[in-house]
Write a protein that holds these residues in place. Structure first.
Motif, short mmCIF file in Angstrom:
data_model
loop_
_atom_site.label_atom_id
_atom_site.label_comp_id
_atom_site.label_asym_id
_atom_site.label_seq_id
_atom_site.Cartn_x
_atom_site.Cartn_y
_atom_site.Cartn_z
N GLN A 1 0.86 -1.17 0.00
CA GLN A 1 0.00 0.00 0.00
C GLN A 1 0.90 1.23 0.00
O GLN A 1 2.06 1.15 -0.41
CB GLN A 1 -0.93 -0.04 1.21
CG GLN A 1 -0.21 -0.33 2.54
CD GLN A 1 -1.17 -0.47 3.69
OE1 GLN A 1 -1.75 0.53 4.13
NE2 GLN A 1 -1.37 -1.68 4.17
N CYS A 2 0.35 2.36 0.43
CA CYS A 2 1.16 3.57 0.40
C CYS A 2 2.33 3.46 1.39
O CYS A 2 2.25 2.76 2.40
CB CYS A 2 0.30 4.80 0.73
SG CYS A 2 -0.54 4.73 2.32
N VAL B 1 15.06 10.44 7.64
CA VAL B 1 14.87 10.09 9.05
C VAL B 1 14.49 8.63 9.18
O VAL B 1 15.22 7.83 9.76
CB VAL B 1 13.81 11.00 9.69
CG1 VAL B 1 13.59 10.62 11.15
CG2 VAL B 1 14.20 12.46 9.55
N LYS B 2 13.36 8.24 8.65
CA LYS B 2 12.92 6.84 8.66
C LYS B 2 11.72 6.68 7.74
O LYS B 2 11.10 7.66 7.32
CB LYS B 2 12.59 6.35 10.08
CG LYS B 2 11.36 6.97 10.69
CD LYS B 2 11.15 6.52 12.12
CE LYS B 2 10.82 5.05 12.27
NZ LYS B 2 9.47 4.71 11.81
N GLY B 3 11.43 5.43 7.43
CA GLY B 3 10.29 5.13 6.59
C GLY B 3 9.00 5.06 7.38
O GLY B 3 8.99 4.84 8.60
N LEU B 4 7.90 5.25 6.67
CA LEU B 4 6.56 5.14 7.26
C LEU B 4 5.80 4.01 6.61
O LEU B 4 5.75 3.91 5.37
CB LEU B 4 5.78 6.44 7.06
CG LEU B 4 6.25 7.68 7.80
CD1 LEU B 4 5.34 8.85 7.48
CD2 LEU B 4 6.30 7.45 9.31
N HIS B 5 5.20 3.20 7.43
CA HIS B 5 4.46 2.03 6.98
C HIS B 5 3.34 1.78 7.99
O HIS B 5 3.38 2.30 9.10
CB HIS B 5 5.39 0.82 6.87
CG HIS B 5 6.65 1.12 6.12
ND1 HIS B 5 6.70 1.12 4.76
CD2 HIS B 5 7.89 1.49 6.55
CE1 HIS B 5 7.93 1.45 4.38
NE2 HIS B 5 8.66 1.68 5.44
N PRO B 6 2.34 0.98 7.64
CA PRO B 6 1.18 0.88 8.52
C PRO B 6 1.50 0.34 9.92
O PRO B 6 0.74 0.60 10.85
CB PRO B 6 0.24 -0.07 7.76
CG PRO B 6 1.06 -0.70 6.72
CD PRO B 6 2.14 0.26 6.39
N ASN C 1 1.27 3.96 -4.22
CA ASN C 1 1.22 2.73 -4.99
C ASN C 1 -0.10 2.03 -4.74
O ASN C 1 -0.51 1.86 -3.58
CB ASN C 1 2.36 1.79 -4.58
CG ASN C 1 3.72 2.45 -4.74
OD1 ASN C 1 3.90 3.29 -5.61
ND2 ASN C 1 4.67 2.07 -3.90
N PRO C 2 -0.80 1.62 -5.78
CA PRO C 2 -2.11 1.00 -5.55
C PRO C 2 -1.98 -0.35 -4.88
O PRO C 2 -1.04 -1.11 -5.12
CB PRO C 2 -2.69 0.87 -6.96
CG PRO C 2 -1.51 0.85 -7.86
CD PRO C 2 -0.47 1.72 -7.21
#
Length: 1006
Positions: A102-103, A115-120, A146-147
């Motif tokens: 997902q996004c 800084v860092k990645g973002l994920h759910p 991203n779909p």
């Protein structure tokens, strides 16, 4: 106490969900958010940082498919939060789905520092611990919309979202809450305590004392929590759990070596360019976590992904390099990518290790000792020798646990390849390369481990993959609690090298598995996306040919050897051998780009080859033939050119009684009936018919193809239950020395040209298919009058034998398998081969006829038409070249397989003849590479292997190079100090090779 266990478990689940987890962030304040979006390709970071933004509120849709948005996030830490730990919780619109699909976002400081990645499941950014109050927060987030290709919850549904050209422009996500929050570490630790104990409790025997001990402690902890004041009572609740968390594990507990991991497919449900960003996000996350957690260790494979970081995100790469130097960020595996291992050719499989290991050595001074392939779809039997020749000796994979028919009998074992080479191999019994460190998973690993009683340890790759950001702080916390906990396996963070060293030490004589590691699943990956597979085969062939001719021309004419070009092209071909590109299991965007890339590379390689051959030919008007085709006798040539002698002509078709045509060159007589089918292939030399009585070869067969799951990946055995022979003919004629056959079926058409060369015992079949079917499987069948209990199919540096019978479930499961350039069947005294220039999938079956004879049918898999993840898979025009070689030995199959993939080239020049740069005097010894050394020192590198499956003695000569100073090397062209030096005789090197042995030699210039 009389609490029922089910009531306590249900109570625990609800209190965690509704009270304790929400209390981790007891106070929040909104951040200001603005956005700028681009629907095209991602812009450079410097541009995104200064792009003009507009305000956006939570609940607002954003993000076209495959678009990029830059969020500006600002705010101020409230003064009253002074002395507390504060972090931001940033929800881009995440769904409960697994991270990576997902996004995703990467947080930057205003100066562009990542800084860092973002994920759910990793959506926080630490502000301070503690804060002073009043701190100004300002971040820029590069967010990819991203779909989610399975957003409706229905997997494997055809979707137009797999290509930017068809995905539309509807917003994909709705912005969630973007807030600053107080982080209550005590409550967070209580969550970890309760989750670990609850998960462990669920895995323990219902009547076991330990389960009830934990149950009572959890009940007391829940009693200690004031649900109206979780933050004020969390410490007391933790106190009720301290005792059960401190009880040490049993001495016999299984030992889990955890290694941080983020399996990132180099392309799959996203294009290559998005993987570049997925790697940057994940590497940013993991270097940040390494700074926070002193015991944590992270491993990342695929040199290509490090190279992307170096090129596109040097600031992230600098952090990675430091962590590698500290020994905590581990370059694993030593391959350019985690490639497919079934379909790459001999040289390509070798070069995966050459380029991967060399990158790690040059960039980090690190040499991996293991091949790291957790997700590859089965493992060819030639791989152990390649691993060893690259200087490694271990293999890790998990994928064989996906097999649907047979349960593989080992988790730790020695794997023996076709030449006898063995590598120490481990299959993690956690059965996941994305372990989340849950109690269920760790308990499963301990129960599942098949080496109990003789070995005690396994490895657990831990972290979210595919852009999911890798390991989380929660996983590290759970591992810490299970380091020494009664009822659980013990968990310790370790590097792959440390795990393997301990596993080998405790299990010095493991069981041996001989031959390929066949995955009983994903068999259709040998056929899906035929143009991608053709591009790979052509790229491999052109590369080895370009090296050969460039080396020859450099040695004899001063031609500039194209080191940089060949290095770049090899790496591009190797990238496209990734296990979701070459197997045909990626979205349409990936394969559209792959086709264009292969075409561009082929053009470059053709130019290199042409330039080298023209340099060798010199000025003149004589027509020279490079790569002259070997005829009925003779091995695989390693270069050379001769004047054109007109022997490329074909036997002239003549009419056949009853309709059809006959092709006869005095060695082979082919009868083609009025349906365009081969009803006779008579070996005049042996006096033997190749086609089974009453059967016909060159038979196209069409089957329905709708697997139970995994459309592009799978073909299920029941496809054989239905189908039809394509015997209707739309046209039968003679065209340029060949018989031309036309057919029409469904919405598709086929044109075939059947011909017999004047001087070879071979039927050539050129097939062009204009394919417009859906969920169909097209095969090309050759029913042969041969009693073969087993057959040979080419693999890296040799061939592998498979049974034709189905005596056991192991044989039955191999109803679709891989070959490279040939399949060979025989009985004592006579055999036949089917060779190809671009196909891999095939099946071989046997039946006993009414006359007592045996029919062995070889079928090449040509095309499929799955609809997920690319709904237009394989639609369009395809070309295939096959040949039936009656009377063939394995040596004939090897030779003809090379011929089918090595075109004759005619060049006008002045040379009378061009002798090969390298010659070998034994047909059983095949030259697989002739090139100049990668270090640019001018030495010649030659790689040969024994191809027939027996012992071979051969003399190798190299014109212009000093055999007296030749040395044996590993694949990286380093001297092999353990190898016996080759003997010298008559100005050449005498090689004594065992069956399928591969050796690399380095020869200085004279």
């Amino acid at each position: 106490m009389h609490d029922d266990r089910k009531l306590v478990e249900a109570r625990l689940e609800r209190v965690l969900r509704e009270r304790v987890r929400p209390a981790v962030h007891p106070a929040t304040t909104p951040l200001s958010v603005e956005i700028w979006s681009t629907d095209g390709e991602p812009v450079p970071v410097a541009e995104g940082l200064v792009a003009p933004t507009r305000p956006i509120a939570p609940g607002t849709p954003w993000g076209t498919p495959w678009g990029t948005s830059w969020f500006k996030v600002t705010g101020t830490v409230p003064a009253e939060w002074a002395g507390r730990t504060v972090e931001a919780v940033l929800d881009l619109g995440f769904t409960p789905r697994t991270p990576g699909f997902q996004c995703e976002g990467l947080v930057h400081l205003p100066d562009g520092t990542p800084v860092k990645g973002l994920h759910p499941r990793n959506a926080y950014v630490r502000v301070g611990a503690p804060v002073a109050g009043g701190e100004r927060v300002h971040w820029r987030i590069e967010a990819a919309s991203n779909p989610d290709l399975e957003a409706d919850g229905v997997p494997f549904r055809p979707t137009p979202m797999g290509d930017r050209a068809t995905a539309g422009d509807a917003p994909q996500y709705v912005l969630g809450e973007m807030r600053l929050a107080v982080f209550d570490e005590t409550v967070w630790n209580l969550v970890m305590d309760l989750e670990v104990l609850g998960e462990l409790m669920a895995e323990l025997p219902v009547d076991g004392a330990r389960r009830w001990e934990i149950l009572r402690a959890v009940g007391r902890a829940l009693d200690a929590i004031d649900l109206q004041d979780v933050n004020g009572t969390a410490r007391a609740a933790r106190g009720e759990l301290a005792g059960v968390l401190a009880t040490p594990a049993a001495a016999t507990a299984h030992r889990v070596s955890a290694v941080g991991h983020a399996h990132i497919d180099s392309a799959w449900l996203w294009p290559l360019r998005e993987t570049v960003r997925k790697v940057a996000r994940t590497a940013s996350n993991m270097t940040a976590l390494l700074d926070e957690e002193p015991d944590f260790v992270f491993a990342m494979s695929q040199a290509q992904q490090y190279a992307w970081l170096k090129e596109h995100r040097p600031e992230v790469y600098a952090r990675v390099k430091k962590a590698v130097a500290d020994g905590r960020f581990v370059p694993a595996g030593g391959m350019w990518v985690e490639s497919d291992t079934n379909m790459p050719g001999s040289e390509a499989m070798a070069r995966q290790f050459v380029h991967g290991k060399r990158f790690f050595l040059e960039e980090f001074g690190v040499e991996s000792d293991e091949a790291w392939l957790p997700d590859t779809f089965g493992f060819a039997a030639g791989l152990p020798q390649i691993i060893r020749a690259a200087g490694s000796r271990r293999l890790l994979t998990q994928k064989i646990s996906w097999s649907r028919t047979n349960d593989f009998p080992h988790h730790t074992f020695s794997w023996e390849g076709i030449d006898g080479t063995r590598v120490f191999t481990h299959f993690p019994p956690v059965d996941s390369y994305n372990c989340e460190m849950t109690g269920r998973q760790i308990a499963h690993a301990a129960r599942n481990f098949k080496e109990k009683g003789v070995a005690t340890r396994s490895l657990a790759p831990t972290g979210y993959g595919d852009g999911g950001g890798g390991t989380t702080r929660e996983m590290v916390a759970k591992a810490a609690r299970m380091r020494d906990l009664e009822g659980a396996a013990t968990v310790e963070w370790e590097t792959p090298a440390d795990f393997f060293a301990k596993a080998e030490a405790e299990y010095p004589d493991p069981p041996v598995w001989v031959g390929e590691l066949y995955l009983e699943l994903h068999r259709a990956t040998l056929t899906s996306q035929a143009q991608t597979k053709r591009g790979n085969r052509r790229g491999e062939s052109l590369l080895t040919e370009a090296e050969l001719w460039a080396a020859t021309a450099a040695a004899r004419t001063g031609f500039r050897y194209p080191y940089e070009e060949l290095d770049r092209i090899w790496k591009t071909v190797l990238l496209h051998q990734f296990h979701d590109i070459l197997p045909g299991s990626s979205i349409a965007w990936v394969h559209r780009e792959a086709r264009a890339t292969y075409a561009r590379l082929a053009e470059e390689l053709e130019a290199i080859i042409t330039g080298a051959q023209r340099a060798l030919a010199g000025e003149g008007t004589r027509e020279l033939v490079f790569n002259p085709a070997p005829h009925a006798r003779g091995g695989v040539p390693a270069g050379g050119a001769a004047p054109f002698d007109g022997q490329g002509d074909k036997a002239v078709p003549t009419p056949r009684d009853g309709g059809g045509y006959v092709l006869d060159n005095g060695m082979l007589r082919i009868e083609i009936d009025g349906r365009g089918l081969v009803v006779s292939a008579y070996d005049r030399i042996a006096g033997r018919e190749a086609i089974a009585p009453g059967q016909a070869a060159n038979l196209l067969q069409l089957h329905p193809d709708f697997p139970n799951q995994w459309d592009a990946w799978d073909v299920d055995a029941f496809y054989r239950n239905a189908g039809r022979d394509l015997t209707d003919v739309a046209g039968l004629s003679v065209a340029g020395g060949a018989v031309r056959v036309e057919r029409a079926f469904g919405a598709s058409r086929v044109v075939q040209l059947l011909s017999v060369p004047i001087s070879a015992k071979r039927l050539d079949i050129d097939t062009e298919v204009d394919w417009h079917e859906t969920e169909k499987f097209l095969k090309l069948a050759f029913p042969l009058d041969v009693k073969a209990d087993r057959y040979a199919s080419e693999t890296q540096f040799g061939h592998v034998y498979r049974p034709t019978h189905q005596n056991t479930s192991w044989e039955w499961a191999k109803f679709e398998a891989c070959n490279h350039r040939f399949v060979h069947v025989d009985e004592p005294g006579w055999g036949a081969a089917v060779v190809n220039d671009a196909t891999y999938g095939h099946d071989v079956t046997r039946t006993v006829r009414g006359d007592g004879g045996t029919t062995t049918t070889v079928r090449a898999s040509l095309l499929r038409a799955p609809r997920y993840p690319d709904p237009e898979t394989d639609q369009g025009t395809h070309r295939f070249r096959h040949a039936l070689v009656p009377g063939a030995t394995v040596g004939d199959a090897v030779r003809e397989g090379h011929r089918a993939n090595l075109p004759e080239r005619r060049v006008t020049g002045g040379a009378a003849e061009i002798a090969p740069l390298v010659t070998v005097d034994n047909d059983a010894v095949v030259v697989s590479a002739v090139k100049l050394a990668d270090d640019r020192g001018g030495d010649l590198v030659v790689r040969v292997y024994e191809a027939h499956g027996g012992r071979a003695r051969a003399t190798l000569r190299a014109d212009g190079f000093d055999t007296a100073r030749a040395v044996l090397t590993d694949l990286l062209e380093r001297p092999d100090t353990d190898a016996e030096p080759p003997a010298r005789a008559d100005g050449g090197l005498v090689l004594a090779l065992r069956p399928f042995q591969m050796v690399t030699l380095r020869l200085p210039r004279v």
